[in-house]
Design a protein around this motif. Structure first.
Motif, PDB file in Angstrom:
ATOM      1  N   GLY A  32       0.840  -1.201   0.000  1.00 45.65           N
ATOM      2  CA  GLY A  32       0.000   0.000   0.000  1.00 45.65           C
ATOM      3  C   GLY A  32       0.873   1.248   0.000  1.00 45.65           C
ATOM      4  N   LEU A  33       0.519   2.203  -0.834  1.00 48.24           N
ATOM      5  CA  LEU A  33       1.269   3.465  -0.899  1.00 48.24           C
ATOM      6  C   LEU A  33       0.329   4.625  -0.567  1.00 48.24           C
ATOM      7  CD1 LEU A  33       3.812   5.150  -1.721  1.00 48.24           C
ATOM      8  CD2 LEU A  33       2.932   5.104  -4.068  1.00 48.24           C
ATOM      9  N   ILE A  92       5.066   5.643   2.454  1.00 49.68           N
ATOM     10  CA  ILE A  92       4.482   6.980   2.655  1.00 49.68           C
ATOM     11  C   ILE A  92       5.308   7.985   1.864  1.00 49.68           C
ATOM     12  CG2 ILE A  92       3.924   8.774   4.362  1.00 49.68           C
ATOM     13  CD1 ILE A  92       4.041   6.483   6.500  1.00 49.68           C
ATOM     14  N   LEU A  93       4.608   8.833   1.150  1.00 42.67           N
ATOM     15  CA  LEU A  93       5.303   9.857   0.363  1.00 42.67           C
ATOM     16  C   LEU A  93       4.583  11.185   0.575  1.00 42.67           C
ATOM     17  CD1 LEU A  93       6.057   9.321  -3.409  1.00 42.67           C
ATOM     18  CD2 LEU A  93       5.131  11.458  -2.606  1.00 42.67           C
ATOM     19  N   ILE A 108       9.735  15.123   6.913  1.00 43.63           N
ATOM     20  CA  ILE A 108      10.558  13.997   6.440  1.00 43.63           C
ATOM     21  C   ILE A 108      11.040  13.150   7.625  1.00 43.63           C
ATOM     22  CG2 ILE A 108      12.798  13.464   5.366  1.00 43.63           C
ATOM     23  CD1 ILE A 108      12.215  15.741   3.381  1.00 43.63           C
ATOM     24  N   ASN A 109      11.369  13.845   8.726  1.00 42.09           N
ATOM     25  CA  ASN A 109      11.821  13.117   9.917  1.00 42.09           C
ATOM     26  C   ASN A 109      10.716  12.269  10.538  1.00 42.09           C
ATOM     27  OD1 ASN A 109      14.653  13.549  10.796  1.00 42.09           O
ATOM     28  ND2 ASN A 109      14.069  15.668  10.389  1.00 42.09           N
ATOM     29  N   MET A 110       9.461  12.683  10.334  1.00 44.03           N
ATOM     30  CA  MET A 110       8.343  11.970  10.955  1.00 44.03           C
ATOM     31  C   MET A 110       8.050  10.644  10.250  1.00 44.03           C
ATOM     32  SD  MET A 110       6.081  11.726  13.243  1.00 44.03           S
ATOM     33  CE  MET A 110       5.554  13.164  14.128  1.00 44.03           C
ATOM     34  N   ILE A 111       8.390  10.547   8.952  1.00 42.42           N
ATOM     35  CA  ILE A 111       8.074   9.318   8.208  1.00 42.42           C
ATOM     36  C   ILE A 111       8.953   8.179   8.722  1.00 42.42           C
ATOM     37  CG2 ILE A 111       8.103   8.230   5.907  1.00 42.42           C
ATOM     38  CD1 ILE A 111       7.661  11.047   4.714  1.00 42.42           C
TER      39      ILE A 111
END
Ligand code: NAP
Length: 278
Positions: A32-33, A92-93, A108-111
């Protein structure tokens, strides 16, 4: 030789589809994306739609989560946390650029680095730089796959990369170092760009300046990869003067139809890798 990025990317997509079909038929979950899109910047909307369409074609479950441009940073961070915790989400993007009031660094740090299909999280950046297994940003990964189609063993080659962005130039340099190339990165403050480019057995241009690189900057029989996407009138051209350069080199990517299609194929590849668990 003109490198056909469309054809190469199609082969990668077929492989991915085959693998996902096999996963499906053994009754397992599929990758899943989740793509987060903030605001209504038209190019981002087009990129995100293409990413979703391509994902669905290979059997990836794809969702676009849209927010208005005045969404709060906290709301987006909370959503990313939910996606991190959701076992149906493999990748996740967050589509860039972001509105000014939202910190790219915080997002970005949260992903979760294991779901970071763009390979921008500092954990993945650090792993790549350390030579460890990492999720690699899609465009440089696509460039490397094209280069290796032409030349399997890159040991000892002199690679020159024009541009030092986090998105393209820097990860490209890391990938080519790992392939035992001697790597030079040049940028807007480099004194003699032409002289540096002339040394390249492999030249990767990721600049954003139309037709910057001319025939007399290029070593004969080199491999030239053009990442640039520049609008000139109603045409899209690369950073390399393709018509001047193409007869001098061993291989070159056209724009469009070179690196662009590989970027999306590598996003699908990264999503599948994240699903399989690194
Ligand atoms: P970026 O963040 O703007 O970085 C551009 C780099 O080029 C910077 O390092 C800059 O140097 C350098 N530069 C700018 N002008 C220069 C000049 N005249 N001479 C030498 N170096 C120069 O761009 P990016 O995000 O890496 O993107 C680069 C290009 O690739 C753009 O055209 C973009 O649209 C395209 N792109 C294509 C794909 C694809 O899938 N094909 C994906 C992403 C991006 P400084 O660091 O000194 O400023």
């Amino acid at each position: 030789m003109i490198i056909d990025g469309k054809k190469e990317s199609e082969l990668i997509r077929q492989e991915i589809k085959k693998e996902i079909d096999a996963i499906k038929s053994s009754n397992k979950k599929v990758p899943g994306l989740s793509v987060i899109l903030i605001g209504n910047y038209p190019p981002s909307e087009i990129y995100v739609r293409n990413k979703q369409k391509s994902s669905i074609e290979v059997g990836i479950n794809s969702e676009i989560i849209k927010y208005p441009k005045d969404v709060t940073e906290n709301e987006v961070l909370k959503k990313i946390q939910d996606l991190n915790d959701n076992e149906n989400v493999s990748g996740i993007l967050v589509q860039l650029p972001l509105p000014e009031h939202i910190s790219k660094k915080k997002i970005i740090n949260m992903i979760n680095p294991l779901k970071d299909v763009d390979g921008f999280n500092p954990i993945n950046v650090g792993n790549l730089a350390s030579g460890y297994k990492a999720i690699v940003p899609c465009t440089p990964l696509g460039c490397l796959l094209l280069i290796k189609k032409i030349e399997k063993n890159l040991t000892g080659k002199h690679a020159v990369i024009v541009g030092r962005s986090n998105l393209n130039g820097k990860p490209m340099a890391q990938l080519l170092l790992k392939e035992n190339c001697t790597v030079t990165i040049v940028h807007s403050k480099t004194k003699d760009l032409k002289a540096e480019c002339q040394k390249a057995d492999i030249l990767v241009a990721a600049v954003g300046v139309a037709k910057l690189i001319k025939a007399d900057w290029i070593k004969k029989q080199s491999i030239v990869i053009d990442v640039g996407i520049n609008k000139v009138g109603d045409k899209i051209v690369g950073d390399v003067n393709f018509d001047e350069v193409k007869d001098k080199v061993k291989a070159i990517t056209p724009v469009p139809g070179g690196v662009g299609p590989m970027t999306i194929a590598c996003l699908l590849k990264n999503t599948l890798e994240c699903f399989k668990g690194r």
